[in-house]
Motif scaffolding. Structure first.
Motif, PDB file in Angstrom:
ATOM      1  N   GLN A 169       1.011  -1.370  -0.397  1.00 52.35           N
ATOM      2  CA  GLN A 169       0.481   0.212  -0.206  1.00 52.35           C
ATOM      3  C   GLN A 169       0.744   1.386  -0.589  1.00 52.35           C
ATOM      4  OE1 GLN A 169      -3.395  -0.130   3.253  1.00 52.35           O
ATOM      5  NE2 GLN A 169      -3.010  -2.612   2.398  1.00 52.35           N
ATOM      6  N   THR A 170       0.883   2.115   1.043  1.00 50.93           N
ATOM      7  CA  THR A 170       1.687   2.659   1.010  1.00 50.93           C
ATOM      8  C   THR A 170       3.023   3.512   0.547  1.00 50.93           C
ATOM      9  OG1 THR A 170       0.426   3.664   2.785  1.00 50.93           O
ATOM     10  CG2 THR A 170       2.106   5.150   2.102  1.00 50.93           C
ATOM     11  N   LEU A 171       3.651   2.476   1.601  1.00 54.84           N
ATOM     12  CA  LEU A 171       5.240   2.492   1.745  1.00 54.84           C
ATOM     13  C   LEU A 171       6.168   1.702   0.093  1.00 54.84           C
ATOM     14  CD1 LEU A 171       7.740   2.407   2.848  1.00 54.84           C
ATOM     15  CD2 LEU A 171       7.910  -0.433   3.281  1.00 54.84           C
ATOM     16  N   SER A 172       5.454   1.050  -0.616  1.00 55.70           N
ATOM     17  CA  SER A 172       5.593   0.293  -2.119  1.00 55.70           C
ATOM     18  C   SER A 172       4.812   0.447  -2.558  1.00 55.70           C
ATOM     19  CB  SER A 172       6.575  -0.055  -2.189  1.00 55.70           C
ATOM     20  OG  SER A 172       7.089  -0.364  -3.653  1.00 55.70           O
ATOM     21  N   PRO A 173       4.101   1.590  -3.478  1.00 56.95           N
ATOM     22  CA  PRO A 173       2.545   1.518  -4.864  1.00 56.95           C
ATOM     23  C   PRO A 173       3.021   0.272  -5.262  1.00 56.95           C
ATOM     24  CG  PRO A 173       3.436   3.662  -4.430  1.00 56.95           C
ATOM     25  CD  PRO A 173       3.740   2.432  -3.453  1.00 56.95           C
ATOM     26  N   SER A 174       4.253  -0.627  -5.864  1.00 53.81           N
ATOM     27  CA  SER A 174       4.120  -0.921  -7.179  1.00 53.81           C
ATOM     28  C   SER A 174       5.027  -2.215  -6.599  1.00 53.81           C
ATOM     29  CB  SER A 174       5.549  -0.286  -8.261  1.00 53.81           C
ATOM     30  OG  SER A 174       6.845  -0.327  -7.676  1.00 53.81           O
ATOM     31  N   ALA A 175       4.751  -2.768  -5.460  1.00 56.97           N
ATOM     32  CA  ALA A 175       5.484  -3.549  -4.434  1.00 56.97           C
ATOM     33  C   ALA A 175       4.151  -5.489  -4.984  1.00 56.97           C
ATOM     34  CB  ALA A 175       5.893  -3.824  -3.237  1.00 56.97           C
ATOM     35  N   THR A 176       5.060  -6.062  -5.043  1.00 58.25           N
ATOM     36  CA  THR A 176       4.273  -7.283  -5.704  1.00 58.25           C
ATOM     37  C   THR A 176       5.156  -8.378  -4.301  1.00 58.25           C
ATOM     38  OG1 THR A 176       5.860  -8.190  -7.158  1.00 58.25           O
ATOM     39  CG2 THR A 176       4.102  -7.004  -8.122  1.00 58.25           C
ATOM     40  N   TYR A 177       3.859  -9.445  -4.493  1.00 64.08           N
ATOM     41  CA  TYR A 177       4.234 -10.769  -3.687  1.00 64.08           C
ATOM     42  C   TYR A 177       6.306 -11.473  -3.845  1.00 64.08           C
ATOM     43  CZ  TYR A 177      -0.104 -12.261  -2.036  1.00 64.08           C
ATOM     44  OH  TYR A 177      -1.282 -12.451  -1.552  1.00 64.08           O
ATOM     45  N   GLY A 178       6.645 -11.390  -2.714  1.00 66.18           N
ATOM     46  CA  GLY A 178       7.732 -11.823  -2.972  1.00 66.18           C
ATOM     47  C   GLY A 178       9.033 -11.179  -3.386  1.00 66.18           C
ATOM     48  N   GLU A 179       8.487  -9.814  -3.494  1.00 64.45           N
ATOM     49  CA  GLU A 179       9.338  -8.618  -3.366  1.00 64.45           C
ATOM     50  C   GLU A 179      10.265  -8.496  -1.987  1.00 64.45           C
ATOM     51  OE1 GLU A 179       8.918  -3.971  -3.560  1.00 64.45           O
ATOM     52  OE2 GLU A 179       8.143  -4.988  -5.108  1.00 64.45           O
ATOM     53  N   TYR A 180      12.080  -8.276  -2.258  1.00 70.76           N
ATOM     54  CA  TYR A 180      12.503  -8.321  -1.175  1.00 70.76           C
ATOM     55  C   TYR A 180      13.256  -7.316  -0.114  1.00 70.76           C
ATOM     56  CZ  TYR A 180      16.626  -9.159   1.792  1.00 70.76           C
ATOM     57  OH  TYR A 180      18.196  -9.033   1.999  1.00 70.76           O
ATOM     58  N   THR A 181      12.853  -7.134   0.953  1.00 72.05           N
ATOM     59  CA  THR A 181      12.770  -6.269   1.643  1.00 72.05           C
ATOM     60  C   THR A 181      13.878  -6.642   3.168  1.00 72.05           C
ATOM     61  OG1 THR A 181      11.174  -4.945   1.205  1.00 72.05           O
ATOM     62  CG2 THR A 181      12.264  -4.077   3.394  1.00 72.05           C
ATOM     63  N   ASN A 210       2.568  -0.316   9.933  1.00 73.62           N
ATOM     64  CA  ASN A 210       1.475   0.260   9.490  1.00 73.62           C
ATOM     65  C   ASN A 210       1.804   1.688   9.335  1.00 73.62           C
ATOM     66  OD1 ASN A 210      -0.585  -1.507  10.657  1.00 73.62           O
ATOM     67  ND2 ASN A 210       1.405  -1.595  12.641  1.00 73.62           N
ATOM     68  N   HIS A 211       1.269   1.687   8.393  1.00 74.75           N
ATOM     69  CA  HIS A 211       1.576   3.736   7.212  1.00 74.75           C
ATOM     70  C   HIS A 211       0.303   4.954   7.878  1.00 74.75           C
ATOM     71  CE1 HIS A 211       4.503   1.620   4.623  1.00 74.75           C
ATOM     72  NE2 HIS A 211       3.174   0.137   4.739  1.00 74.75           N
ATOM     73  N   GLN A 212       1.105   6.181   8.351  1.00 69.81           N
ATOM     74  CA  GLN A 212       0.142   6.872   8.249  1.00 69.81           C
ATOM     75  C   GLN A 212      -0.938   7.160   7.756  1.00 69.81           C
ATOM     76  OE1 GLN A 212       0.584   9.183  10.461  1.00 69.81           O
ATOM     77  NE2 GLN A 212       2.778   9.195  11.293  1.00 69.81           N
ATOM     78  N   ALA A 213      -1.281   6.164   6.393  1.00 72.42           N
ATOM     79  CA  ALA A 213      -2.511   6.569   5.049  1.00 72.42           C
ATOM     80  C   ALA A 213      -3.450   6.036   5.840  1.00 72.42           C
ATOM     81  CB  ALA A 213      -1.881   6.723   3.926  1.00 72.42           C
ATOM     82  N   GLY A 214      -3.011   4.923   7.284  1.00 70.85           N
ATOM     83  CA  GLY A 214      -3.899   3.360   7.229  1.00 70.85           C
ATOM     84  C   GLY A 214      -3.791   2.539   6.638  1.00 70.85           C
ATOM     85  N   GLY A 215      -2.436   2.314   5.526  1.00 64.18           N
ATOM     86  CA  GLY A 215      -2.412   0.846   5.273  1.00 64.18           C
ATOM     87  C   GLY A 215      -1.230   0.640   6.586  1.00 64.18           C
ATOM     88  N   PHE A 216      -1.092  -0.999   5.547  1.00 59.10           N
ATOM     89  CA  PHE A 216      -0.354  -1.944   6.536  1.00 59.10           C
ATOM     90  C   PHE A 216       1.107  -2.113   5.583  1.00 59.10           C
ATOM     91  CE2 PHE A 216      -3.806  -4.701   6.675  1.00 59.10           C
ATOM     92  CZ  PHE A 216      -3.229  -5.524   6.332  1.00 59.10           C
TER      93      PHE A 216
END
Length: 227
Positions: free
Chosen positions: A37-49, A172-178
Motif C-alpha cells: 500500500q503506502t510504502l511501495s505502491p508497485s510492490a508485489t508478492y515476493g519482493e525483498y526487503t 503500519n502507515h500513516q495513510a492507514g495501510g499496512f
C-alpha cells in the motif's frame, strides 16, 4: 600511582566491553506477503526487503513484558526514527512492537517464535531467546518445508501452510495501510566484540605484569648499588 591508574582504566574498559556486549544487531530478510500500500505502491508478492534491528539484550522484564528492547532500526539501509518499544513474551508467540514517529510510518510489529522444548512451548525468558528462537524457526521451516519441499522462498510465501508458521514484520502507515513481510532469513551482524571475560583476562594480565615489574625494580637498584 601508575598501577592505580592502570587498574582504573582496566575497570573502565571492562565495563564498556560489558555494555557493548549487551547490544546486538540482527539483519532480517523479508518477502512481501500481500499487496503493498503506502510504502511501495508497485510492490508485489515476493519482493525483498532488508531490516536491520538493534536490540538491548539486557532489557528488563516486568512479568512477560520487556521494556524498550529495540533501540535501532533501518529498512533497506535507511534509518527509521524509533519511539517506545516493548516485547510481549507469550507461550504461543512473542510480539515485538515499536512506534515509528516518522512522516510515513506509525508502527512496527514483529511476531517471533516462542521458546520450544520438543513439542512444548513457553514464553521466552530474554530478548536473546526471542532472537535465537525466531532464527531457529526460520531455519526449521527452510529445512523441512522450503528447501526440503523443493520450493524457492518466492514460491513459499504464496503457500498458506508455510506462511502461517513464519515469523513476520508488519509495518503500519500513516495513510492507514499496512504491509506484512514474511521473514526468510536472520543473521546476527553485531560487530565482533571480545567477551567481557576475555577483556578481564587481558587487562588483569597487563596490570599483573606492571605490578611484577615494579616489585623487581628496587631489587635491581640494590644490585646496582652493591656492584
Amino acid at each position: 600511582m601508575k598501577l592505580r591508574a592502570i587498574t582504573l582504566a582496566a575497570a573502565g574498559l571492562l565495563a564498556a566491553a560489558s555494555a557493548q556486549a549487551e547490544l546486538q544487531t540482527w539483519r532480517f530478510s523479508g518477502l512481501i506477503m500481500g499487496a503493498a500500500q503506502t510504502l511501495s505502491p508497485s510492490a508485489t508478492y515476493g519482493e525483498y526487503t532488508q531490516f536491520d534491528l538493534t536490540f538491548d539484550t539486557d532489557a528488563a522484564a516486568v512479568g512477560d513484558t520487556f521494556a524498550a528492547p529495540l533501540i535501532g532500526l533501518s529498512i533497506n539501509g535507511a534509518s527509521v526514527t524509533l519511539g517506545p518499544s516493548s516485547l510481549q513474551a507469550g507461550t504461543n508467540s512473542s510480539l515485538l512492537s515499536a512506534s515509528l514517529p516518522s512522516s510515513s510510518l506509525t508502527s512496527l510489529v514483529m511476531w517471533g517464535a516462542p521458546a520450544t522444548d520438543g513439542w512444548a512451548q513457553s514464553a521466552v525468558k530474554s530478548v536473546s531467546e526471542f532472537l535465537s528462537y525466531t532464527d531457529m524457526r526460520i531455519e526449521d521451516i527452510d529445512t523441512y518445508l522450503v528447501s526440503g519441499g523443493g520450493l524457492t522462498w518466492q514460491e513459499a510465501v504464496t503457500q498458506e501452510y508455510i506462511v502461517a508458521g513464519l515469523p513476520y514484520i508488519k509495518l503500519n502507515h500513516q495513510a492507514g495501510g499496512f504491509q506484512t513481510y514474511a521473514l526468510i532469513g536472520a543473521a546476527n551482524i553485531t560487530p565482533g566484540v571480545p567477551e567481557p571475560s576475555a577483556w578481564a583476562l587481558a587487562l588483569l594480565g597487563g596490570v599483573g605484569a606492571v605490578a611484577l615489574a615494579r616489585r623487581r625494580q628496587p631489587a635491581r637498584q640494590a644490585e646496582a648499588l652493591a656492584a
